[in-house]
Design a protein around this motif. Sequence first.
Motif, PDB file in Angstrom:
ATOM      1  N   LYS A 115       0.831  -1.210   0.000  1.00 27.45           N
ATOM      2  CA  LYS A 115       0.000   0.000   0.000  1.00 27.45           C
ATOM      3  C   LYS A 115       0.864   1.258   0.000  1.00 27.45           C
ATOM      4  O   LYS A 115       0.602   2.217  -0.722  1.00 27.45           O
ATOM      5  CB  LYS A 115      -0.932   0.006   1.218  1.00 27.45           C
ATOM      6  CG  LYS A 115      -2.088  -0.923   1.085  1.00 27.45           C
ATOM      7  CD  LYS A 115      -2.991  -0.816   2.306  1.00 27.45           C
ATOM      8  CE  LYS A 115      -4.138  -1.796   2.230  1.00 27.45           C
ATOM      9  NZ  LYS A 115      -5.007  -1.735   3.410  1.00 27.45           N
ATOM     10  N   ASN A 116       1.914   1.246   0.818  1.00 27.40           N
ATOM     11  CA  ASN A 116       2.821   2.398   0.859  1.00 27.40           C
ATOM     12  C   ASN A 116       3.502   2.608  -0.486  1.00 27.40           C
ATOM     13  O   ASN A 116       3.668   3.745  -0.936  1.00 27.40           O
ATOM     14  CB  ASN A 116       3.871   2.227   1.957  1.00 27.40           C
ATOM     15  CG  ASN A 116       3.285   2.407   3.342  1.00 27.40           C
ATOM     16  OD1 ASN A 116       2.253   3.077   3.490  1.00 27.40           O
ATOM     17  ND2 ASN A 116       3.937   1.841   4.338  1.00 27.40           N
ATOM     18  N   ALA A 117       3.910   1.518  -1.143  1.00 25.54           N
ATOM     19  CA  ALA A 117       4.566   1.637  -2.440  1.00 25.54           C
ATOM     20  C   ALA A 117       3.607   2.201  -3.481  1.00 25.54           C
ATOM     21  O   ALA A 117       3.997   3.025  -4.316  1.00 25.54           O
ATOM     22  CB  ALA A 117       5.091   0.271  -2.885  1.00 25.54           C
ATOM     23  N   ARG A 118       2.352   1.827  -3.387  1.00 27.62           N
ATOM     24  CA  ARG A 118       1.366   2.352  -4.335  1.00 27.62           C
ATOM     25  C   ARG A 118       1.130   3.852  -4.094  1.00 27.62           C
ATOM     26  O   ARG A 118       0.990   4.618  -5.032  1.00 27.62           O
ATOM     27  CB  ARG A 118       0.054   1.581  -4.207  1.00 27.62           C
ATOM     28  CG  ARG A 118       0.114   0.219  -4.834  1.00 27.62           C
ATOM     29  CD  ARG A 118      -1.220  -0.482  -4.753  1.00 27.62           C
ATOM     30  NE  ARG A 118      -1.110  -1.849  -5.262  1.00 27.62           N
ATOM     31  CZ  ARG A 118      -1.936  -2.823  -4.968  1.00 27.62           C
ATOM     32  NH1 ARG A 118      -2.954  -2.612  -4.149  1.00 27.62           N
ATOM     33  NH2 ARG A 118      -1.766  -4.022  -5.476  1.00 27.62           N
ATOM     34  N   ARG A 119       1.065   4.250  -2.824  1.00 31.11           N
ATOM     35  CA  ARG A 119       0.865   5.666  -2.506  1.00 31.11           C
ATOM     36  C   ARG A 119       2.028   6.513  -3.030  1.00 31.11           C
ATOM     37  O   ARG A 119       1.825   7.584  -3.609  1.00 31.11           O
ATOM     38  CB  ARG A 119       0.732   5.858  -0.994  1.00 31.11           C
ATOM     39  CG  ARG A 119      -0.589   5.465  -0.448  1.00 31.11           C
ATOM     40  CD  ARG A 119      -0.673   5.809   1.028  1.00 31.11           C
ATOM     41  NE  ARG A 119      -1.705   5.007   1.656  1.00 31.11           N
ATOM     42  CZ  ARG A 119      -1.703   4.631   2.913  1.00 31.11           C
ATOM     43  NH1 ARG A 119      -0.687   4.974   3.698  1.00 31.11           N
ATOM     44  NH2 ARG A 119      -2.679   3.917   3.395  1.00 31.11           N
ATOM     45  N   LEU A 120       3.236   6.018  -2.806  1.00 28.94           N
ATOM     46  CA  LEU A 120       4.404   6.764  -3.288  1.00 28.94           C
ATOM     47  C   LEU A 120       4.412   6.861  -4.803  1.00 28.94           C
ATOM     48  O   LEU A 120       4.784   7.902  -5.364  1.00 28.94           O
ATOM     49  CB  LEU A 120       5.698   6.090  -2.787  1.00 28.94           C
ATOM     50  CG  LEU A 120       6.002   6.217  -1.302  1.00 28.94           C
ATOM     51  CD1 LEU A 120       7.231   5.400  -0.942  1.00 28.94           C
ATOM     52  CD2 LEU A 120       6.211   7.677  -0.936  1.00 28.94           C
ATOM     53  N   ALA A 121       4.014   5.786  -5.480  1.00 27.56           N
ATOM     54  CA  ALA A 121       3.975   5.807  -6.938  1.00 27.56           C
ATOM     55  C   ALA A 121       2.947   6.801  -7.448  1.00 27.56           C
ATOM     56  O   ALA A 121       3.181   7.511  -8.426  1.00 27.56           O
ATOM     57  CB  ALA A 121       3.669   4.405  -7.479  1.00 27.56           C
ATOM     58  N   ARG A 122       1.809   6.922  -6.744  1.00 23.75           N
ATOM     59  CA  ARG A 122       0.781   7.891  -7.162  1.00 23.75           C
ATOM     60  C   ARG A 122       1.269   9.324  -6.956  1.00 23.75           C
ATOM     61  O   ARG A 122       1.028  10.189  -7.776  1.00 23.75           O
ATOM     62  CB  ARG A 122      -0.499   7.654  -6.348  1.00 23.75           C
ATOM     63  CG  ARG A 122      -1.302   6.501  -6.819  1.00 23.75           C
ATOM     64  CD  ARG A 122      -2.637   6.460  -6.084  1.00 23.75           C
ATOM     65  NE  ARG A 122      -3.107   5.086  -6.065  1.00 23.75           N
ATOM     66  CZ  ARG A 122      -3.786   4.524  -5.069  1.00 23.75           C
ATOM     67  NH1 ARG A 122      -4.086   5.242  -4.002  1.00 23.75           N
ATOM     68  NH2 ARG A 122      -4.154   3.278  -5.136  1.00 23.75           N
ATOM     69  N   ARG A 123       1.950   9.570  -5.841  1.00 25.14           N
ATOM     70  CA  ARG A 123       2.459  10.912  -5.554  1.00 25.14           C
ATOM     71  C   ARG A 123       3.501  11.340  -6.582  1.00 25.14           C
ATOM     72  O   ARG A 123       3.563  12.494  -6.980  1.00 25.14           O
ATOM     73  CB  ARG A 123       3.074  10.972  -4.157  1.00 25.14           C
ATOM     74  CG  ARG A 123       2.040  10.946  -3.074  1.00 25.14           C
ATOM     75  CD  ARG A 123       2.709  11.058  -1.724  1.00 25.14           C
ATOM     76  NE  ARG A 123       1.744  10.844  -0.669  1.00 25.14           N
ATOM     77  CZ  ARG A 123       2.053  10.656   0.588  1.00 25.14           C
ATOM     78  NH1 ARG A 123       3.328  10.658   0.964  1.00 25.14           N
ATOM     79  NH2 ARG A 123       1.129  10.484   1.495  1.00 25.14           N
ATOM     80  N   ARG A 124       4.342  10.410  -6.994  1.00 22.25           N
ATOM     81  CA  ARG A 124       5.387  10.743  -7.966  1.00 22.25           C
ATOM     82  C   ARG A 124       4.818  11.054  -9.332  1.00 22.25           C
ATOM     83  O   ARG A 124       5.367  11.831 -10.079  1.00 22.25           O
ATOM     84  CB  ARG A 124       6.378   9.590  -8.083  1.00 22.25           C
ATOM     85  CG  ARG A 124       7.259   9.466  -6.864  1.00 22.25           C
ATOM     86  CD  ARG A 124       8.257   8.363  -7.010  1.00 22.25           C
ATOM     87  NE  ARG A 124       9.003   8.194  -5.755  1.00 22.25           N
ATOM     88  CZ  ARG A 124       9.635   7.121  -5.422  1.00 22.25           C
ATOM     89  NH1 ARG A 124       9.677   6.101  -6.227  1.00 22.25           N
ATOM     90  NH2 ARG A 124      10.279   7.072  -4.294  1.00 22.25           N
ATOM     91  N   ARG A 125       3.712  10.399  -9.671  1.00 22.31           N
ATOM     92  CA  ARG A 125       3.083  10.656 -10.982  1.00 22.31           C
ATOM     93  C   ARG A 125       2.453  12.045 -11.049  1.00 22.31           C
ATOM     94  O   ARG A 125       2.314  12.618 -12.100  1.00 22.31           O
ATOM     95  CB  ARG A 125       2.031   9.589 -11.285  1.00 22.31           C
ATOM     96  CG  ARG A 125       2.645   8.323 -11.831  1.00 22.31           C
ATOM     97  CD  ARG A 125       1.573   7.386 -12.282  1.00 22.31           C
ATOM     98  NE  ARG A 125       1.476   6.341 -11.265  1.00 22.31           N
ATOM     99  CZ  ARG A 125       0.464   5.521 -11.088  1.00 22.31           C
ATOM    100  NH1 ARG A 125      -0.582   5.625 -11.844  1.00 22.31           N
ATOM    101  NH2 ARG A 125       0.478   4.596 -10.164  1.00 22.31           N
ATOM    102  N   ARG A 126       2.010  12.604  -9.907  1.00 21.93           N
ATOM    103  CA  ARG A 126       1.311  13.908  -9.896  1.00 21.93           C
ATOM    104  C   ARG A 126       2.238  15.038 -10.029  1.00 21.93           C
ATOM    105  O   ARG A 126       3.205  15.387 -10.109  1.00 21.93           O
ATOM    106  CB  ARG A 126       0.526  14.055  -8.599  1.00 21.93           C
ATOM    107  CG  ARG A 126      -0.648  13.141  -8.567  1.00 21.93           C
ATOM    108  CD  ARG A 126      -1.407  13.358  -7.302  1.00 21.93           C
ATOM    109  NE  ARG A 126      -2.434  12.348  -7.161  1.00 21.93           N
ATOM    110  CZ  ARG A 126      -3.200  12.220  -6.107  1.00 21.93           C
ATOM    111  NH1 ARG A 126      -3.049  13.023  -5.085  1.00 21.93           N
ATOM    112  NH2 ARG A 126      -4.102  11.297  -6.048  1.00 21.93           N
TER     113      ARG A 126
END
Length: 126
Positions: A115-126
């Motif tokens: 879950k943390n890895a997914r959150r970080l990936a979403r933040r980096r895309r924005r």
Amino acid sequence: MNHLPEPARVVRLPDGTHVYADQMPPATFQSGPQVVHQHIHQAAPDRTVQRIALGSGVGAGAVAAGVYFGPLLVGVLTAIAANLAMLAFLALILAWGVHTVVKSTGSSEGAAAVKNARRLARRRRR
């Protein structure tokens, strides 16, 4: 020079019985020769290559090659297909095993890390 008597000729009739040739009734006259017409696609599969080779006039070498290499090619292709099927089955079993091990050893900490890895990936895309 041959002083032996002629052997009695025995003929097998279409119904399977045998008779001596001198006891047979005279043959009836048939009008013309009987021709069996068979297309090349009606031939047995192992004879089609030979008929094409003889029909095109390439000779006995092509017929011999068809007789020899035809079954050999079928055997080789069957062996290759069997090997590929066995490798695919082995890959399926190994993938299932890896999936089962990973699924059974996963913990709540692992789920939280995902879950943390997914959150970080979403933040980096924005």
